[in-house]
Design a protein around this motif. Structure first.
Motif, PDB file in Angstrom:
ATOM      1  N   VAL B   8       0.851  -1.203   0.000  1.00  0.00           N
ATOM      2  CA  VAL B   8       0.000   0.000   0.000  1.00  0.00           C
ATOM      3  C   VAL B   8       0.880   1.244   0.000  1.00  0.00           C
ATOM      4  O   VAL B   8       0.641   2.191  -0.767  1.00  0.00           O
ATOM      5  CB  VAL B   8      -0.943  -0.011   1.225  1.00  0.00           C
ATOM      6  N   GLU B  12       1.134   4.064  -2.925  1.00  0.00           N
ATOM      7  CA  GLU B  12       0.922   5.454  -2.509  1.00  0.00           C
ATOM      8  C   GLU B  12       2.097   6.318  -2.976  1.00  0.00           C
ATOM      9  O   GLU B  12       1.910   7.375  -3.608  1.00  0.00           O
ATOM     10  CB  GLU B  12       0.808   5.479  -0.980  1.00  0.00           C
ATOM     11  N   LEU B  43      -6.285   2.462  -0.536  1.00  0.00           N
ATOM     12  CA  LEU B  43      -5.848   3.865  -0.575  1.00  0.00           C
ATOM     13  C   LEU B  43      -7.013   4.796  -0.906  1.00  0.00           C
ATOM     14  O   LEU B  43      -7.178   5.859  -0.285  1.00  0.00           O
ATOM     15  CB  LEU B  43      -4.732   4.041  -1.611  1.00  0.00           C
ATOM     16  N   HIS B  46      -8.984   5.191   2.126  1.00  0.00           N
ATOM     17  CA  HIS B  46      -8.281   5.978   3.141  1.00  0.00           C
ATOM     18  C   HIS B  46      -8.333   7.473   2.826  1.00  0.00           C
ATOM     19  O   HIS B  46      -8.537   8.309   3.696  1.00  0.00           O
ATOM     20  CB  HIS B  46      -6.819   5.533   3.239  1.00  0.00           C
ATOM     21  N   TYR B  47      -8.139   7.795   1.547  1.00  0.00           N
ATOM     22  CA  TYR B  47      -8.049   9.213   1.180  1.00  0.00           C
ATOM     23  C   TYR B  47      -9.409   9.871   0.955  1.00  0.00           C
ATOM     24  O   TYR B  47      -9.487  11.087   0.817  1.00  0.00           O
ATOM     25  CB  TYR B  47      -7.177   9.377  -0.072  1.00  0.00           C
ATOM     26  N   GLN B  53      -7.363  13.258  -2.669  1.00  0.00           N
ATOM     27  CA  GLN B  53      -8.093  12.018  -2.901  1.00  0.00           C
ATOM     28  C   GLN B  53      -7.464  11.204  -4.019  1.00  0.00           C
ATOM     29  O   GLN B  53      -6.820  11.756  -4.901  1.00  0.00           O
ATOM     30  CB  GLN B  53      -9.555  12.339  -3.248  1.00  0.00           C
TER      31      GLN B  53
ATOM     32  N   MET C   1     -11.405   5.620  11.072  1.00  0.00           N
ATOM     33  CA  MET C   1     -10.735   6.929  11.144  1.00  0.00           C
ATOM     34  C   MET C   1     -11.719   8.020  10.751  1.00  0.00           C
ATOM     35  O   MET C   1     -12.388   7.935   9.739  1.00  0.00           O
ATOM     36  CB  MET C   1      -9.556   6.947  10.178  1.00  0.00           C
ATOM     37  N   GLU C  12      -3.401  20.194   3.834  1.00  0.00           N
ATOM     38  CA  GLU C  12      -2.993  19.000   3.080  1.00  0.00           C
ATOM     39  C   GLU C  12      -3.116  19.264   1.565  1.00  0.00           C
ATOM     40  O   GLU C  12      -2.171  19.037   0.801  1.00  0.00           O
ATOM     41  CB  GLU C  12      -3.924  17.851   3.499  1.00  0.00           C
ATOM     42  N   ARG C  50       3.243   6.531   6.466  1.00  0.00           N
ATOM     43  CA  ARG C  50       2.753   6.230   5.133  1.00  0.00           C
ATOM     44  C   ARG C  50       3.870   6.224   4.076  1.00  0.00           C
ATOM     45  O   ARG C  50       5.035   6.441   4.389  1.00  0.00           O
ATOM     46  CB  ARG C  50       1.638   7.213   4.758  1.00  0.00           C
ATOM     47  N   GLY C  51       3.475   5.991   2.822  1.00  0.00           N
ATOM     48  CA  GLY C  51       4.461   5.922   1.743  1.00  0.00           C
ATOM     49  C   GLY C  51       4.944   7.299   1.331  1.00  0.00           C
ATOM     50  O   GLY C  51       5.927   7.446   0.592  1.00  0.00           O
ATOM     51  N   VAL C  52       4.233   8.313   1.775  1.00  0.00           N
ATOM     52  CA  VAL C  52       4.555   9.705   1.491  1.00  0.00           C
ATOM     53  C   VAL C  52       4.620  10.404   2.833  1.00  0.00           C
ATOM     54  O   VAL C  52       3.866  10.063   3.740  1.00  0.00           O
ATOM     55  CB  VAL C  52       3.425  10.322   0.630  1.00  0.00           C
TER      56      VAL C  52
END
Lengths: 268, 194, 194
Positions: B8, B12, B43, B46-47, B53, C1, C12, C50-52
């Motif tokens: 993941v 991402e 993802l 999550h976003y 997004q 979440m 963001e 996270r990946g970022v």
């Protein structure tokens, strides 16, 4: 009527900002000119007029529409405005349509004025549908206007790299071949046991002189010889036999094809 | 919240870094052949509630800012080209009717389409030549591109606003077809047209 | 979440869409003067796993790929290729005769050697430029590299079999045989290429 003329067609669309169409204008005659300039052809003008009837396009009165269009064109002509030819063509066609629709039924031609009117209505519906669709499309959250992609993406790079392959055997074989290809070449001819034509001729004539009977060619070959020498001797003795027959020193006889070859000396 | 798994995180990171939307296949190839569909779904979920997004547009995935942030992010100098009305109409006709020939576009609009109109749409990357129609004259036919879907926020052409209603109403059919159907109906309800 | 609050989402989105790192002050100004410090801290924490990640460098904030995912940004794709017959010969000549100039290689091979052949060997990391020969024209001379020895499993160049050993192994057989072998090899090479 004049008041309605000023409704800019762009106002009928959802997202005015995206249209480069005619701007909202005052109700005077210069506005009319501007609007005519802004319409994209007679169908566009007709659709605009139709929408002013404020009814569903499926229930539009084509006769009213024709009247409005013709009034429009007459006004433009009265003002001596340059009208594009297709507006005039449409005006002529609509005038024809109107007269046909007012004629008694039995005098009508084919296609019927109802069909022509319906066709116009269908075209207007389709153009209106696409115009609405365009407005809804432009009103969506658009990438680069309403939503944004990452401002400074790092980017993905893929570097291609060759992984060269070669093994030891290929390397040595290649070198061996370079050496073999470029080394001085010496041709060696192996010593072989042969019976020459001369010696066969001497040998066969000598033996023919001894015998009076037919002898098989095989009997002229040296006994107990190496097989390779025997092959050579057979060939050269055969040629020697032919030569002796040609010069009249021997007779040849063969009973059947590929059968044993016999020869006999000719007494002079 | 726990740490997402490495696949993941890799998907991402890849999509954040990518300069253009990527298909699931391209992402998988970049990541050495992993199956990324589950990771993409995770993802996207999550976003969904965040300021950024993950969206799918024409089978390609990209991150973009949430639509409700538009008022904060609009820049002084918009990088979206303003389309002429003609270009907008042609774009809609291509999108709702694709693949479509120039003659078909013109028959709907009732005017000739200026040479530059389709060019502008092709230059924007929203319309492409989709071959030729196998009829006499073999006219070139046009269709939309994945960039069109991405720009207008459409996952697929099925998301075109109102396309189902338009199709049900027969408004995407040629006039001739509609005429035939309507003439039959008009036989009973005569005189409505006047 | 839960859904992060709108200020967090705005920060963001702003940083995501930004074309350059932004100071907290610049973000605040962009968002109408809100205090964004808390939002930045919350985002940094959220993205840590996270990946970022959201990082601050010299008072400016920006998103960047997680350090352990950095390898995804620049990937090398290796495709295996078999050395051509000509390149193999040149490599062998360099190995047996180093240091050699290109002219010497050509005189040993008895054929002209394309410039690209030596380039391939240098790209493979097996041959290097070993200086220039101090003769008129000062030609470049070539030698093998430690990678060459490692690849072919040799401790030193002296481990290469001598001419006598090659002959004993049948590798100096007359050209006809060699030609046949070469044709076979070429056939295989074609197969590989296809």
């Amino acid at each position: 009527m004049t008041g309605e003329l000023a409704i800019p067609s762009a106002a009928l669309q959802g997202d005015e900002a995206d249209w480069a169409g005619p701007a909202a204008a005052a109700t005077d005659d210069s506005a009319l000119y501007l609007e005519l300039d802004g319409w994209e052809g007679p169908l566009d003008l007709l659709l605009d007029l139709a929408r002013r009837q404020k009814v569903d396009l499926r229930r539009i009165s084509i006769l009213d529409l024709v009247d409005q269009y013709l009034v429009y064109i007459e006004r433009a002509e009265a003002l001596r405005l340059e009208l594009a030819a297709d507006y005039l063509v449409m005006a002529a066609w609509l005038a024809y349509l109107k007269s046909a629709m007012l004629l008694p039924r039995e005098e009508q031609e084919d296609p019927s004025p109802e069909e022509l009117a319906l066709r116009l209505q269908l075209r207007l519906q389709r153009l209106a549908a696409m115009r609405d669709a365009a407005a809804r499309l432009l009103g969506r959250d658009r990438l680069g206007r309403d939503v944004f992609a990452r401002g400074a993406p790092e980017g993905l790079r893929v570097d291609r790299k060759h992984l060269w392959q070669c093994d030891m055997f290929a390397l040595l074989q290649a070198y061996g071949q370079v050496k073999a290809r470029t080394a001085p070449v010496v041709h060696m001819v192996r010593d072989r046991m042969v019976m020459t034509l001369d010696s066969a001729l001497t040998r066969v004539s000598a033996m023919l002189g001894v015998s009076l009977d037919w002898m098989e060619l095989r009997d002229f070959l040296p006994p107990h010889a190496d097989p390779r020498l025997r092959r050579s001797a057979l060939a050269s003795s055969f040629v020697a036999a032919l030569e002796l027959a040609r010069t009249g020193k021997a007779d040849l006889r063969q009973e059947e094809t590929f059968g044993p070859l016999h020869l006999r000396g000719v007494r002079a | 919240m726990g740490r997402p798994d490495d696949l993941v995180r890799a998907v991402e990171a890849t999509l954040f870094a990518a300069e253009a939307p990527m298909t699931a296949e391209a992402i998988a190839e970049h990541l050495g052949g992993a199956d990324v569909r589950g990771a993409l779904a995770e993802l996207a979920e999550h976003y969904a509630a965040r300021g950024v997004q993950l969206v799918e547009r024409g089978k390609r995935w990209h991150f973009q800012t949430a639509p409700d942030m538009a008022h904060l992010l609009r820049r002084e100098r918009e990088d979206v080209r303003r389309l002429s009305r003609a270009a907008t109409e042609v774009l809609a006709i291509v999108a709702y009717h694709e693949p479509v020939s120039r003659a078909e576009i013109e028959s709907i609009r009732g005017v000739q389409t200026a040479k530059g109109t389709l060019d502008v749409l092709m230059e924007a990357g929203w319309v492409r030549v989709a071959g030729r129609r196998e009829v006499p004259g073999r006219p070139v036919i046009y269709a939309t591109t994945p960039e069109f879907l991405a720009h207008f926020g459409l996952a697929t052409r099925k998301d075109l606003p109102g396309i189902d209603e338009l199709r049900a109403a027969g408004l995407l059919d040629p006039v001739e077809d509609a005429l035939e159907a309507a003439m039959d109906a008009a036989g009973q309800a005569d005189g409505n047209a006047a």
